[in-house]
Enzyme design. Structure first.
Site, short mmCIF file in Angstrom:
data_model
loop_
_atom_site.label_atom_id
_atom_site.label_comp_id
_atom_site.label_asym_id
_atom_site.label_seq_id
_atom_site.Cartn_x
_atom_site.Cartn_y
_atom_site.Cartn_z
N ARG A 63 0.87 -1.20 -0.27
CA ARG A 63 0.03 -0.13 0.10
C ARG A 63 0.98 1.34 -0.01
O ARG A 63 0.51 2.40 -0.64
CB ARG A 63 -0.99 -0.15 1.26
CG ARG A 63 -1.85 1.24 1.31
CD ARG A 63 -3.09 1.26 2.18
NE ARG A 63 -2.73 0.55 3.43
CZ ARG A 63 -1.86 1.10 4.47
NH1 ARG A 63 -1.24 2.14 4.49
NH2 ARG A 63 -1.62 0.39 5.56
N TYR B 22 -17.62 15.78 -15.68
CA TYR B 22 -18.07 14.44 -15.61
C TYR B 22 -18.78 14.34 -14.22
O TYR B 22 -18.79 14.91 -13.02
CB TYR B 22 -16.52 13.68 -15.25
CG TYR B 22 -16.75 12.12 -14.69
CD1 TYR B 22 -17.68 11.34 -15.55
CD2 TYR B 22 -16.07 11.81 -13.83
CE1 TYR B 22 -17.80 10.23 -15.05
CE2 TYR B 22 -16.30 10.44 -13.25
CZ TYR B 22 -17.24 9.66 -13.82
OH TYR B 22 -17.27 8.18 -13.55
N ASP C 251 -8.38 18.48 -14.89
CA ASP C 251 -8.58 16.83 -15.18
C ASP C 251 -8.40 17.03 -16.80
O ASP C 251 -9.12 17.42 -17.58
CB ASP C 251 -10.36 16.53 -15.03
CG ASP C 251 -10.63 15.16 -15.35
OD1 ASP C 251 -9.80 14.32 -15.96
OD2 ASP C 251 -11.61 14.63 -14.70
N LYS D 199 -8.71 5.75 -19.13
CA LYS D 199 -9.10 5.87 -20.46
C LYS D 199 -8.08 5.81 -21.48
O LYS D 199 -7.40 4.65 -21.69
CB LYS D 199 -9.64 7.22 -20.36
CG LYS D 199 -11.19 7.33 -20.07
CD LYS D 199 -11.75 6.82 -18.61
CE LYS D 199 -13.07 7.02 -18.07
NZ LYS D 199 -13.15 6.61 -16.83
#
Length: 386
Positions: free
Chosen positions: A53, A105, A177, A202
């Site tokens: 992590r 978005y 973004d 994406k």
């Protein structure tokens, strides 16, 4: 390839960013370190990793690649784009304010309005196409301006340099973004932005086989704060996902070239279809944001939205049911072409009255133009539209 890739061409950078031969075997591809923990010689004496992590060698390679492809000093990998967004907003405290766009978005809007507003962070939504609207919205509590450009799904363009010029005198962070553009088309840090965020799901991954997010920054203190949140809140990707995005980045430039070529051909063909009322694509010279897009982007991408002359929801649904090469699905940016209905899919969390007011009609269709043969994509859309 040396570690300094800032002075090479964009294709060379994408192929070699984060890539170093494995020192133990010479493997040219980064190994998948599928481990949760690492053996230590003594307490806190180890080879740079203690628990996955906090850090993993495969993720380290990807984070170096993230920095490289955006010409940033630092990159951080997250389990999703929203995981990255979540970490950025957690830089703020109750009472702080964020200025975001009216066209954005739906998942980001849901996170802002349903989660962080409950925690005392205030969000103002303005039409960012006019920088004056941002300037008017600034208050002494404004700590962050959240920008999407091109926007999802209306393909509006925001002038990043103009937003930065407004924000800097007030010591306000600017986050962009950059998902729709990808680092191939646009590099917001070079325009003065403080943070760049991507849904790597994406274009960076590019093959619809991984969910991941990215943050790129130059400031070391900001990097340390975001790394603390990444490690403490735990929205980290697994090593296999990191490997997949590393592989995807290597072909980003050649895929984006084809996305752009196909996007232009499809957009121009759709404008000629007598049943199409409007085509939203920033490559058209009469697009309201075209000049800004031309200034801050290398090309205009493969994201397109259309509105039919028959503005009924039923007509839009019929088109989406009839496509054969375009698949009806969430997401975007993969090699395959996708068609999406924002009002009921990606943007369903935005109240209908807000969507309509901001120009997102019930009949809007969003297209992610893939890298198939353009002639097949155009024929498919024409037969579906009729």
């Amino acid at each position: 390839m040396g570690t300094d890739i800032k002075n090479v061409g964009i294709g060379t950078r994408f192929i070699h960013a984060g890539a170093e031969p494995d020192p133990s075997t010479g493997a040219i591809m980064t190994p998948i370190f599928q481990t949760s923990t690492f053996v230590q010689e003594a307490p806190d004496v180890h080879k740079g990793y203690d628990y996955s992590r906090a850090g993993n060698p495969t993720r380290t390679a990807l984070e170096k690649a993230y920095a490289g492809i955006e010409n940033a000093n630092y990159g951080l990998a997250f389990s999703s784009g929203l995981g990255a967004t979540d970490a950025i907003i957690k830089l703020l405290s109750a009472g702080d304010e964020v200025i975001a766009g009216t066209d954005m978005y739906g998942g980001s809007y849901r996170l802002f309005s349903k989660v962080f507003e409950r925690m005392g962070i205030k969000f103002q939504y303005v039409d960012q196409r006019n920088p004056y609207n941002i300037a008017k919205a600034i208050s002494p509590r404004t700590k962050l301006i959240w920008v999407e450009t091109p926007t999802n799904p209306l393909i509006n363009i925001v002038d990043i340099a103009a937003v930065v010029a407004i924000a800097k005198p007030h010591n306000i962070l600017v986050c962009v973004d950059n998902t729709f553009a990808s680092p191939y088309l646009q590099n917001p840090l070079e325009l003065g932005a403080d943070i760049v965020m991507h849904s790597s799901t994406k274009y960076l991954g590019g093959h619809s086989d991984v969910v991941q997010g990215a943050i790129m920054i130059n400031d070391e203190k900001l990097r340390d704060e975001l790394y603390f949140l990444q490690k403490s809140c735990g929205a980290v990707p697994g090593p296999m996902d990191c490997f997949l995005v590393l592989r995807g980045i290597k072909t980003l430039h050649v895929r984006m070239q084809r996305h752009c070529e196909n996007g232009r051909k499809v957009a121009e063909a759709l404008r000629k279809n007598p049943k199409v009322g409007k085509v939203h694509w920033c490559g058209f010279e009469d697009h309201p944001g075209h000049e800004v897009a031309k200034k801050q982007m290398r090309d205009f991408g493969g994201m397109i939205s259309i509105e039919l002359k028959d503005e009924s929801l039923e007509a839009a649904v019929e088109v989406m049911k009839k496509t054969k090469v375009f698949s009806l699905a969430e997401s975007l940016g993969g090699v395959e072409s996708l068609v999406n209905h924002p009002a009921t899919m990606t943007h369903a969390s935005i109240p209908r009255e807000e969507r309509i007011k901001n120009g997102l009609s019930d009949s809007l269709i969003r297209l992610s133009v893939g890298i198939e043969d353009a002639e097949d994509l155009i024929a498919d859309l024409n037969q579906a539209i009729g």
